[in-house]
Design a protein around this motif. Structure first.
Motif, PDB file in Angstrom:
ATOM      1  N   ASP A 238       0.628  -1.097  -0.139  1.00  0.00           N
ATOM      2  CA  ASP A 238       0.002  -0.120  -0.156  1.00  0.00           C
ATOM      3  C   ASP A 238       0.617   1.427  -0.063  1.00  0.00           C
ATOM      4  OD1 ASP A 238      -2.381   1.360  -0.016  1.00  0.00           O
ATOM      5  OD2 ASP A 238      -2.688   1.513   2.207  1.00  0.00           O
ATOM      6  N   LEU A 239       1.808   1.401  -1.032  1.00  0.00           N
ATOM      7  CA  LEU A 239       2.473   2.731  -0.947  1.00  0.00           C
ATOM      8  C   LEU A 239       2.273   3.387  -2.068  1.00  0.00           C
ATOM      9  CD1 LEU A 239       6.142   0.746  -1.098  1.00  0.00           C
ATOM     10  CD2 LEU A 239       5.006   1.800   0.774  1.00  0.00           C
ATOM     11  N   ILE A 240       2.295   4.702  -1.912  1.00  0.00           N
ATOM     12  CA  ILE A 240       2.084   5.592  -2.980  1.00  0.00           C
ATOM     13  C   ILE A 240       3.384   5.806  -3.942  1.00  0.00           C
ATOM     14  CG2 ILE A 240       1.881   8.101  -3.464  1.00  0.00           C
ATOM     15  CD1 ILE A 240       0.539   8.387  -0.784  1.00  0.00           C
ATOM     16  N   LEU A 241       3.396   5.681  -5.165  1.00  0.00           N
ATOM     17  CA  LEU A 241       4.063   5.456  -6.187  1.00  0.00           C
ATOM     18  C   LEU A 241       4.449   6.787  -6.750  1.00  0.00           C
ATOM     19  CD1 LEU A 241       6.565   4.105  -7.557  1.00  0.00           C
ATOM     20  CD2 LEU A 241       4.806   2.668  -8.587  1.00  0.00           C
ATOM     21  N   LEU A 242       5.516   7.502  -6.348  1.00  0.00           N
ATOM     22  CA  LEU A 242       6.065   8.806  -7.239  1.00  0.00           C
ATOM     23  C   LEU A 242       7.121   8.554  -8.224  1.00  0.00           C
ATOM     24  CD1 LEU A 242       6.632  11.912  -5.198  1.00  0.00           C
ATOM     25  CD2 LEU A 242       7.898  11.388  -7.141  1.00  0.00           C
TER      26      LEU A 242
ATOM     27  N   PRO B 224       6.313   5.160 -19.949  1.00  0.00           N
ATOM     28  CA  PRO B 224       5.926   5.609 -18.661  1.00  0.00           C
ATOM     29  C   PRO B 224       5.147   4.741 -18.035  1.00  0.00           C
ATOM     30  CG  PRO B 224       5.011   6.830 -20.695  1.00  0.00           C
ATOM     31  CD  PRO B 224       5.553   5.582 -21.265  1.00  0.00           C
ATOM     32  N   LEU B 225       5.110   4.759 -16.728  1.00  0.00           N
ATOM     33  CA  LEU B 225       4.586   3.813 -15.747  1.00  0.00           C
ATOM     34  C   LEU B 225       3.191   3.441 -15.821  1.00  0.00           C
ATOM     35  CD1 LEU B 225       5.941   2.210 -13.221  1.00  0.00           C
ATOM     36  CD2 LEU B 225       5.130   4.089 -11.734  1.00  0.00           C
ATOM     37  N   PRO B 226       2.173   4.606 -16.313  1.00  0.00           N
ATOM     38  CA  PRO B 226       0.841   4.151 -16.380  1.00  0.00           C
ATOM     39  C   PRO B 226       0.662   3.576 -17.532  1.00  0.00           C
ATOM     40  CG  PRO B 226       1.181   6.431 -16.499  1.00  0.00           C
ATOM     41  CD  PRO B 226       2.669   5.948 -16.064  1.00  0.00           C
ATOM     42  N   VAL B 227       1.459   3.468 -18.702  1.00  0.00           N
ATOM     43  CA  VAL B 227       1.308   2.680 -19.856  1.00  0.00           C
ATOM     44  C   VAL B 227       1.786   1.182 -19.417  1.00  0.00           C
ATOM     45  CG1 VAL B 227       2.119   2.291 -22.250  1.00  0.00           C
ATOM     46  CG2 VAL B 227       1.807   4.573 -21.339  1.00  0.00           C
TER      47      VAL B 227
ATOM     48  N   GLU C 117      -2.918  -0.423 -14.152  1.00  0.00           N
ATOM     49  CA  GLU C 117      -3.669  -0.617 -12.739  1.00  0.00           C
ATOM     50  C   GLU C 117      -2.891   0.276 -11.426  1.00  0.00           C
ATOM     51  OE1 GLU C 117      -1.656  -2.666 -14.476  1.00  0.00           O
ATOM     52  OE2 GLU C 117      -0.478  -3.775 -13.101  1.00  0.00           O
ATOM     53  N   VAL C 118      -1.786   1.074 -11.763  1.00  0.00           N
ATOM     54  CA  VAL C 118      -1.133   1.838 -10.650  1.00  0.00           C
ATOM     55  C   VAL C 118      -1.969   2.922 -10.460  1.00  0.00           C
ATOM     56  CG1 VAL C 118       0.201   3.079 -12.461  1.00  0.00           C
ATOM     57  CG2 VAL C 118       1.409   2.650 -10.011  1.00  0.00           C
ATOM     58  N   ALA C 119      -2.832   3.415 -11.379  1.00  0.00           N
ATOM     59  CA  ALA C 119      -3.567   4.744 -11.444  1.00  0.00           C
ATOM     60  C   ALA C 119      -3.810   5.403  -9.708  1.00  0.00           C
ATOM     61  CB  ALA C 119      -4.911   4.683 -12.275  1.00  0.00           C
ATOM     62  N   GLU C 120      -4.354   4.530  -9.171  1.00  0.00           N
ATOM     63  CA  GLU C 120      -4.837   5.206  -7.771  1.00  0.00           C
ATOM     64  C   GLU C 120      -3.839   5.303  -7.056  1.00  0.00           C
ATOM     65  OE1 GLU C 120      -7.981   6.115  -7.148  1.00  0.00           O
ATOM     66  OE2 GLU C 120      -8.203   5.738  -9.079  1.00  0.00           O
ATOM     67  N   ARG C 121      -2.651   4.938  -7.076  1.00  0.00           N
ATOM     68  CA  ARG C 121      -1.515   5.263  -6.216  1.00  0.00           C
ATOM     69  C   ARG C 121      -0.500   6.112  -6.859  1.00  0.00           C
ATOM     70  NH1 ARG C 121      -0.709   1.447  -2.978  1.00  0.00           N
ATOM     71  NH2 ARG C 121      -2.493   0.094  -3.611  1.00  0.00           N
ATOM     72  N   LEU C 122      -0.754   6.320  -7.952  1.00  0.00           N
ATOM     73  CA  LEU C 122       0.363   6.903  -8.839  1.00  0.00           C
ATOM     74  C   LEU C 122       0.358   8.658  -8.806  1.00  0.00           C
ATOM     75  CD1 LEU C 122       2.494   6.694 -11.156  1.00  0.00           C
ATOM     76  CD2 LEU C 122       0.710   6.944 -12.806  1.00  0.00           C
TER      77      LEU C 122
ATOM     78  N   SER D  74      13.583  28.047 -16.014  1.00  0.00           N
ATOM     79  CA  SER D  74      12.126  28.693 -16.170  1.00  0.00           C
ATOM     80  C   SER D  74      11.171  27.974 -15.006  1.00  0.00           C
ATOM     81  CB  SER D  74      11.589  28.616 -17.439  1.00  0.00           C
ATOM     82  OG  SER D  74      11.285  27.355 -17.730  1.00  0.00           O
ATOM     83  N   ARG D  75      11.784  26.853 -14.381  1.00  0.00           N
ATOM     84  CA  ARG D  75      11.353  26.314 -13.136  1.00  0.00           C
ATOM     85  C   ARG D  75      10.012  26.105 -13.284  1.00  0.00           C
ATOM     86  NH1 ARG D  75      14.093  24.211 -10.801  1.00  0.00           N
ATOM     87  NH2 ARG D  75      13.479  24.542  -8.740  1.00  0.00           N
ATOM     88  N   LEU D  76       9.544  25.057 -13.975  1.00  0.00           N
ATOM     89  CA  LEU D  76       8.168  24.421 -14.220  1.00  0.00           C
ATOM     90  C   LEU D  76       7.857  23.084 -14.362  1.00  0.00           C
ATOM     91  CD1 LEU D  76       5.057  26.305 -15.615  1.00  0.00           C
ATOM     92  CD2 LEU D  76       5.283  23.904 -16.293  1.00  0.00           C
ATOM     93  N   GLY D  77       7.383  22.470 -13.546  1.00  0.00           N
ATOM     94  CA  GLY D  77       7.141  20.893 -13.526  1.00  0.00           C
ATOM     95  C   GLY D  77       5.629  20.635 -13.584  1.00  0.00           C
ATOM     96  N   THR D  78       5.629  19.533 -14.067  1.00  0.00           N
ATOM     97  CA  THR D  78       4.016  18.869 -14.265  1.00  0.00           C
ATOM     98  C   THR D  78       3.921  17.817 -13.126  1.00  0.00           C
ATOM     99  OG1 THR D  78       3.923  19.858 -16.431  1.00  0.00           O
ATOM    100  CG2 THR D  78       2.095  18.136 -15.578  1.00  0.00           C
ATOM    101  N   ILE D  79       2.923  18.006 -12.281  1.00  0.00           N
ATOM    102  CA  ILE D  79       2.483  16.578 -11.624  1.00  0.00           C
ATOM    103  C   ILE D  79       1.182  16.010 -11.908  1.00  0.00           C
ATOM    104  CG2 ILE D  79       2.292  15.916  -9.210  1.00  0.00           C
ATOM    105  CD1 ILE D  79       4.878  17.689  -9.595  1.00  0.00           C
ATOM    106  N   SER D  80       1.191  14.941 -12.513  1.00  0.00           N
ATOM    107  CA  SER D  80      -0.486  14.257 -12.918  1.00  0.00           C
ATOM    108  C   SER D  80      -0.697  13.255 -11.762  1.00  0.00           C
ATOM    109  CB  SER D  80       0.027  13.556 -14.210  1.00  0.00           C
ATOM    110  OG  SER D  80       0.503  14.683 -15.130  1.00  0.00           O
ATOM    111  N   ILE D  81      -1.746  13.353 -11.262  1.00  0.00           N
ATOM    112  CA  ILE D  81      -2.431  12.556 -10.275  1.00  0.00           C
ATOM    113  C   ILE D  81      -3.708  11.882 -10.544  1.00  0.00           C
ATOM    114  CG2 ILE D  81      -2.866  12.287  -7.917  1.00  0.00           C
ATOM    115  CD1 ILE D  81      -1.032  14.563  -7.366  1.00  0.00           C
ATOM    116  N   PRO D  82      -3.620  10.812 -11.271  1.00  0.00           N
ATOM    117  CA  PRO D  82      -5.036  10.301 -11.794  1.00  0.00           C
ATOM    118  C   PRO D  82      -6.018   9.759 -10.766  1.00  0.00           C
ATOM    119  CG  PRO D  82      -3.193   8.760 -12.359  1.00  0.00           C
ATOM    120  CD  PRO D  82      -2.538   9.976 -11.698  1.00  0.00           C
ATOM    121  N   GLY D  83      -5.627   9.482  -9.673  1.00  0.00           N
ATOM    122  CA  GLY D  83      -6.405   8.934  -8.544  1.00  0.00           C
ATOM    123  C   GLY D  83      -6.927  10.215  -7.764  1.00  0.00           C
TER     124      GLY D  83
END
Ligand SMILES: Cc1ncc(COP(=O)(O)O)c(C=O)c1O
Length: 391
Positions: free
Chosen positions: A195-199, A216-219, A223-228, A243-252
């Protein structure tokens, strides 16, 4: 694009070139070669210059909108380059990915939790975990057939139940290992079992060498979606880290809401230049430029690795991606202090120090080869001379 063109970054407030003297004792500023921090020395491509010019031409730097357009471009890029259908509605922008990792640790873990990393790995993972006051749990990678592998059996045996989040680096920094879909599926199963969150920090996602495929991990494991939590950025690919910009995508939804609440509380919003550059980078022109850069980096890596392999006792780790090469000095039989002294003072080169990357990195140095070819040739020459007494 002329990647051979040398631009002098000294005196431009460049961390890599203007901090070299301070950070790397004994590397002279005048003719030292900066091969440490992870940015590239190439001139920015026209499509980024034009986008910046477009911003300047407006002659106004007030409050702005447009984040949605940027997110659409991120989604387009991920779909067309990596086959990953990411929903822009699940994305957030942070002040770079270092910032994103720090916010994730605050938002998604508790102070008493432990966070797992696979070492040796990007040293800031350790720094961020420590600065957040969370427990650090290292899972050392093992070298098989010359490259790194995760040792999930050893990790399994060491689990205490205090672990709540695992940070994965894909492709891996250092050495640019591209994890296979099978390895990722095994990791996802492991995280589900505990039950680990996977970053997943995929900042180096585009810098694959010709013939290599990053997944990519979700490809690999939908099934990782809820903890990704997926971390991506245009910053390494297009050398726009300033320019200091990152994107965080959290499907769950549950994790996304927790992250969103923290972002909101801290009032983290994208910055104007980051937005403009990211949107311009993730374009058809960006794709063309990148496909010229990838073989150039691969050839730099080949020249550098071959040259280093000629030094008796130095073992370069084979590379599949990134500009962050990883050299094992164990078989030189030398103390690392002496290796580092020779590299810094005799070769006048500033590398990253392997011990900073955690357990397993102690006998290594990381050399950044994201620089014009002439500097790679010069670096090989200097390093071979610095160790020319070895038989
Ligand atoms: C794996 C990894 N994550 C994050 C970062 C830093 O990202 P940022 O500059 O967006 O903070 C780096 C920089 O080298 C990196 O290698």
């Amino acid at each position: 694009m002329n990647f051979d063109k040398i631009i002098d970054r000294r005196g431009t407030n460049s961390t890599k070139w203007d901090m070299m003297g301070a950070r790397s004792i004994g590397v002279p500023d005048e003719d030292g070669l900066a091969m440490w921090i992870a940015d590239m020395d190439f001139e920015a491509p026209d499509f980024l210059q034009e986008a910046t010019q477009g911003l300047i031409d407006k002659a106004n730097y007030g409050y702005f909108i447009g984040e949605d357009g940027m997110k659409e471009q991120v989604a387009w890029w991920m779909q067309t380059r990596h086959g990953w259908a990411v929903d822009p509605a699940t994305m957030f922008s942070t002040f770079g990915l270092g910032n994103g990792i720090g916010i994730c640790l605050q938002a998604l873990t508790q102070p008493e939790d432990e966070v797992i990393i696979f070492t040796p790995v990007y040293h800031e993972f350790t720094a961020k975990i420590r600065k957040s006051g969370r427990g650090l749990k290292e899972s050392p990678l093992v070298i098989r057939d010359g490259v790194y592998h995760m040792d999930l059996e050893a990790l399994e045996a060491s689990m205490t139940g205090r672990e709540s989040l695992l940070i994965f680096c894909s492709p891996h920094n250092p050495a640019g290992r591209i994890w296979t879909p099978d390895e990722m599926r095994a990791l996802v199963e492991f995280c589900a079992r505990h039950d680990l969150i996977l970053l997943s920090d995929d900042i180096h996602h585009d810098l694959t060498y010709p013939g290599q495929t990053y997944t990519p991990l979700p490809v690999a494991a939908p099934e990782v979606a809820e903890r990704l939590v997926m971390l991506t950025s245009a910053s390494k690919t297009f050398n726009i880290a300033g320019s200091r910009l990152g994107t965080i995508s959290i499907p769950g939804e549950e994790l996304r809401n927790r992250f969103a609440a923290m972002l909101n509380a801290l009032d983290v919003k994208p910055n104007l230049l980051g937005l403009v550059l990211t949107e311009a980078a993730y374009s058809e022109s960006g794709a063309v430029w990148l496909d010229q850069l990838r073989p150039y980096l691969a050839e730099n890596a080949r020249i550098f690795l071959d040259g280093m392999a000629e030094i008796p006792g130095v073992t370069p780790m084979p590379m599949q991606s990134t500009y962050l090469t990883w050299m094992d000095f164990t078989n030189t039989g030398m103390e690392m202090d002496e290796v580092v002294r020779r590299v810094r003072q005799d070769a006048r080169i500033a590398p990253s120090i392997g011990a900073d990357f955690g357990t397993g990195g102690e006998n290594f140095l990381r050399f950044n080869i994201g620089t014009p070819r002439a500097r790679i040739v010069e670096a090989v020459d200097r390093l071979q001379q610095a160790f020319s007494d070895l038989q």
